[in-house]
Design a protein around this motif. Structure first.
Motif, PDB file in Angstrom:
ATOM      1  N   LYS A 132       0.834  -1.203   0.000  1.00  0.00           N
ATOM      2  CA  LYS A 132       0.000   0.000   0.000  1.00  0.00           C
ATOM      3  C   LYS A 132       0.870   1.255   0.000  1.00  0.00           C
ATOM      4  CE  LYS A 132      -3.746   2.270   2.524  1.00  0.00           C
ATOM      5  NZ  LYS A 132      -4.625   2.211   3.723  1.00  0.00           N
ATOM      6  N   ALA A 133       1.924   1.237   0.831  1.00  0.00           N
ATOM      7  CA  ALA A 133       2.837   2.381   0.874  1.00  0.00           C
ATOM      8  C   ALA A 133       3.527   2.558  -0.466  1.00  0.00           C
ATOM      9  CB  ALA A 133       3.862   2.180   1.987  1.00  0.00           C
ATOM     10  N   ARG A 134       3.939   1.459  -1.039  1.00  0.00           N
ATOM     11  CA  ARG A 134       4.619   1.511  -2.337  1.00  0.00           C
ATOM     12  C   ARG A 134       3.706   2.085  -3.423  1.00  0.00           C
ATOM     13  NH1 ARG A 134       9.077  -0.356  -4.375  1.00  0.00           N
ATOM     14  NH2 ARG A 134       9.134  -0.457  -6.631  1.00  0.00           N
ATOM     15  N   ASN A 135       2.458   1.652  -3.432  1.00  0.00           N
ATOM     16  CA  ASN A 135       1.510   2.148  -4.428  1.00  0.00           C
ATOM     17  C   ASN A 135       1.321   3.665  -4.312  1.00  0.00           C
ATOM     18  OD1 ASN A 135       1.145  -0.452  -5.346  1.00  0.00           O
ATOM     19  ND2 ASN A 135      -0.766  -0.775  -4.226  1.00  0.00           N
ATOM     20  N   LYS A 136       1.274   4.147  -3.059  1.00  0.00           N
ATOM     21  CA  LYS A 136       1.091   5.576  -2.857  1.00  0.00           C
ATOM     22  C   LYS A 136       2.339   6.353  -3.282  1.00  0.00           C
ATOM     23  CE  LYS A 136      -1.343   7.172   0.517  1.00  0.00           C
ATOM     24  NZ  LYS A 136      -1.867   7.571   1.836  1.00  0.00           N
ATOM     25  N   LEU A 137       3.506   5.797  -3.013  1.00  0.00           N
ATOM     26  CA  LEU A 137       4.745   6.467  -3.403  1.00  0.00           C
ATOM     27  C   LEU A 137       4.901   6.514  -4.916  1.00  0.00           C
ATOM     28  CD1 LEU A 137       7.137   4.904  -0.733  1.00  0.00           C
ATOM     29  CD2 LEU A 137       6.536   7.336  -0.921  1.00  0.00           C
ATOM     30  N   GLU A 138       4.510   5.452  -5.577  1.00  0.00           N
ATOM     31  CA  GLU A 138       4.666   5.399  -7.022  1.00  0.00           C
ATOM     32  C   GLU A 138       3.628   6.258  -7.742  1.00  0.00           C
ATOM     33  OE1 GLU A 138       4.605   1.243  -7.942  1.00  0.00           O
ATOM     34  OE2 GLU A 138       6.748   1.037  -7.616  1.00  0.00           O
ATOM     35  N   GLY A 139       2.618   6.684  -7.016  1.00  0.00           N
ATOM     36  CA  GLY A 139       1.585   7.491  -7.645  1.00  0.00           C
ATOM     37  C   GLY A 139       1.842   8.979  -7.559  1.00  0.00           C
ATOM     38  N   ARG A 140       3.075   9.351  -7.217  1.00  0.00           N
ATOM     39  CA  ARG A 140       3.386  10.775  -7.081  1.00  0.00           C
ATOM     40  C   ARG A 140       4.760  11.070  -7.658  1.00  0.00           C
ATOM     41  NH1 ARG A 140       3.974  11.081  -0.624  1.00  0.00           N
ATOM     42  NH2 ARG A 140       1.980  10.031  -0.821  1.00  0.00           N
ATOM     43  N   PRO A 141       5.037  12.344  -7.955  1.00  0.00           N
ATOM     44  CA  PRO A 141       6.399  12.696  -8.399  1.00  0.00           C
ATOM     45  C   PRO A 141       7.381  12.533  -7.249  1.00  0.00           C
ATOM     46  CG  PRO A 141       5.102  14.665  -8.038  1.00  0.00           C
ATOM     47  CD  PRO A 141       4.150  13.507  -7.914  1.00  0.00           C
ATOM     48  N   HIS A 142       8.663  12.532  -7.547  1.00  0.00           N
ATOM     49  CA  HIS A 142       9.686  12.298  -6.519  1.00  0.00           C
ATOM     50  C   HIS A 142      10.642  13.480  -6.455  1.00  0.00           C
ATOM     51  CE1 HIS A 142       8.187   8.237  -6.213  1.00  0.00           C
ATOM     52  NE2 HIS A 142       8.256   8.154  -7.507  1.00  0.00           N
TER      53      HIS A 142
END
Length: 249
Positions: A132-142
Motif C-alpha cells: 500500500k505504501a509503495r503504491n502511494k509512493l509510485e503514484g506521485r512525483p519524486h
C-alpha cells in the motif's frame, strides 16, 4: 526520499528508503525479520530508538517511508508524525503498535498514516501494508533526494573535510544513513568503496601542494589527512604511479 532502480528480484523495481523507530531493540529485530522490506522494494536506511533521533534523521535524510511504534518511553510516534507533517514531510508512515485501542487507530488516520499494524506482525499483513505504501509512493512525483543527489552531497562533504579523520561510520552518522546502505551507494554510484574515494580526494589535494608549494612531503601528508607518511607515499604511488618526490620533479 531516496530511490534507486533495481530491486532484488525485479531489475526495474524502484527502491525506496525507509527507517524504523521503536524503543525496544527486540521489537526492532522482530520487525526487520518479519517485514519483507527488500522483497517489496524498500531499503533500510536507519533504525532509531527514540523520536528525537528519528526526527533529526527525517529532516536531514528524508526517507520515503517511516515505520514507527506509537508509545516510546513517554514520547508518541503520532506526535512525531504530526511534527513531520507540519514541517512539510509528505512521505508515507506505517504505525506498528502493540495497542489495539481504536483511539490510536483513529488518531493515526487523522495524521494521514498509510497503514496500522499490530504486534506481533503477521507477515502477510506487513506485506500488504508495504504494498500500500509503495503504491502511494509510485503514484506521485519524486522531488526528494535520489541516490545520486545523496552521494553528491557526501562527496562534497568529503572534499571539504578530507584533512580530518573520516571513516564510513563518521559519514553515516553525519548523514543519518545506515552504514551498509552507504557502502552500497559508493559501490553503485561511484564504482569504488569509501576508502578509495576518500584517498583519491586526498591525493588530488596532495598533488596541488606538491606542485605549488615547497612543503615537505611529511607536512603535505599530514595536511591531507594521512597520519603516516609511508602510507601516504604508498597510496600516492597506487593512484598516480609515481612517488610524491617523482611527481614533484
Amino acid at each position: 526520499m531516496c530511490s534507486r532502480e533495481n530491486g532484488p528480484d525485479n531489475p526495474t523495481m524502484r527502491i525506496y528508503s525507509c527507517i524504523l523507530i521503536d524503543d525496544d531493540p527486540w521489537a526492532l529485530m522482530d520487525i526487520k525479520r518479519t517485514l519483507p522490506l527488500e522483497e517489496m522494494g524498500f531499503s533500510l536506511a536507519g533504525e532509531y530508538g527514540n523520536t528525537q533521533d528519528a526526527e533529526a534523521a527525517i529532516e536531514k535524510y528524508h526517507p520515503a517511508l517511516i515505520l514507527s511504534d506509537i508509545c516510546m518511553g513517554g514520547a508518541s510516534g503520532l506526535d512525531l508524525i504530526s511534527k513531520c507533517r507540519q514541517k512539510g514531510y509528505d512521505g508515507e508512515f506505517i504505525i506498528i503498535s502493540g495497542y489495539s485501542d481504536f483511539e490510536f487507530a483513529r488518531k493515526a488516520i487523522q495524521v494521514d498514516v498509510c497503514a496500522y499494524l499490530l504486534k506481533p506482525i503477521n507477515h502477510q499483513d506487513g506485506k500488504s501494508a508495504l504494498q500500500k505504501a509503495r503504491n502511494k509512493l509510485e503514484g506521485r512525483p519524486h522531488p526528494y533526494d535520489d541516490p545520486q543527489h545523496i552521494i553528491n552531497r557526501i562527496r562534497d562533504y568529503i572534499r571539504k573535510n578530507y584533512q580530518k579523520r573520516l571513516s564510513l561510520d563518521d559519514i553515516a552518522d553525519e548523514f543519518f544513513i545506515n552504514r551498509t546502505y552507504l557502502s552500497e551507494l559508493f559501490r553503485e554510484r561511484l564504482g569504488k568503496n569509501f576508502v578509495q574515494y576518500k584517498n583519491e580526494v586526498r591525493i588530488e589535494q596532495a598533488k596541488i601542494l606538491l606542485k605549488d608549494t615547497q612543503l615537505p612531503v611529511s607536512q603535505i601528508a599530514a595536511q591531507c589527512g594521512f597520519d603516516n607518511t609511508s602510507y601516504f607515499a604508498l597510496v600516492f604511488r597506487q593512484i598516480t604511479g609515481l612517488s610524491p618526490g617523482q611527481f614533484r620533479k
